[in-house]
Design an enzyme around this catalytic site. Structure first.
Site, PDB file in Angstrom:
ATOM      1  N   HIS A   7       0.587  -1.007  -0.296  1.00 45.07           N
ATOM      2  CA  HIS A   7      -0.120  -0.144   0.438  1.00 45.07           C
ATOM      3  C   HIS A   7       0.762   1.000   0.518  1.00 45.07           C
ATOM      4  CE1 HIS A   7       0.338  -0.557   4.175  1.00 45.07           C
ATOM      5  NE2 HIS A   7       0.473   0.641   4.517  1.00 45.07           N
ATOM      6  N   HIS A  79       4.495   7.287   3.610  1.00 44.83           N
ATOM      7  CA  HIS A  79       5.215   6.014   3.349  1.00 44.83           C
ATOM      8  C   HIS A  79       4.156   5.104   2.620  1.00 44.83           C
ATOM      9  CE1 HIS A  79       2.691   4.458   6.683  1.00 44.83           C
ATOM     10  NE2 HIS A  79       2.324   2.553   6.041  1.00 44.83           N
ATOM     11  N   GLU A 130       7.425   1.209   4.790  1.00 42.85           N
ATOM     12  CA  GLU A 130       7.236   0.571   6.022  1.00 42.85           C
ATOM     13  C   GLU A 130       7.025  -1.272   4.819  1.00 42.85           C
ATOM     14  OE1 GLU A 130       3.372   0.729   5.841  1.00 42.85           O
ATOM     15  OE2 GLU A 130       2.712  -1.236   7.729  1.00 42.85           O
TER      16      GLU A 130
HETATM   17 CO    CO Z   1       1.013   1.259   6.177  1.00 42.84          CO
END
Ligand code: CO
Length: 134
Positions: A7, A79, A130
């Site tokens: 994502h 992020h 991440e």
């Molecule tokens: Co995230």
């Protein structure tokens, strides 16, 4: 090491307005808002064919995205999350090569119930990364 983009997360000052914009202006499929108090955010998932966008709004006093929104009051990309097969192996390989893993270095359970780690943005061209084990 890296697999798919899981994502892309965008911090927003007004989650309802951002959700309406993605749904009505961009014509995207959006989820209900989900409060995640343990992560200090409320999240809406924008479901796309090949990945997701997560709209993040601060929740609570010590939200990890509060400082980011002070610096970026209109919102901004917060992020990008890449999938990895083995998060411990990825962490050890990154640490050995000098990259900084944020926090204690131990994976936490992320918004999707899977272990995640964050890498210092200054080590990756100004982008917070991440890693999520899938
Ligand atoms: Co995230």
């Amino acid at each position: 090491m890296l697999g798919r983009v899981n994502h892309i997360a965008i911090a927003v000052p007004d989650l309802a307005a951002a959700t309406a914009s993605y749904r009505d202006t961009l014509g995207a499929k959006v989820s209900q808002a989900q409060p995640l108090p343990e992560h200090g955010v409320t999240v809406v998932f924008v479901e796309l064919g090949n990945t997701k966008v997560e709209l993040l709004e601060p929740l609570g006093e010590s939200s990890p995205i509060a400082t980011f929104l002070e610096k970026n009051p209109a919102g901004g990309m917060h992020h990008i999350c890449y999938e990895v097969e083995d998060i411990i192996a990825a962490r050890d390989q990154l640490s050995d090569s000098g990259a900084r893993v944020l926090g204690s270095g131990e994976p936490k359970i992320g918004a999707h119930g899977k272990p995640v780690l964050f890498l210092h943005p200054k080590d990756f061209f100004g982008t917070l990364i991440e890693l999520e084990q899938v």
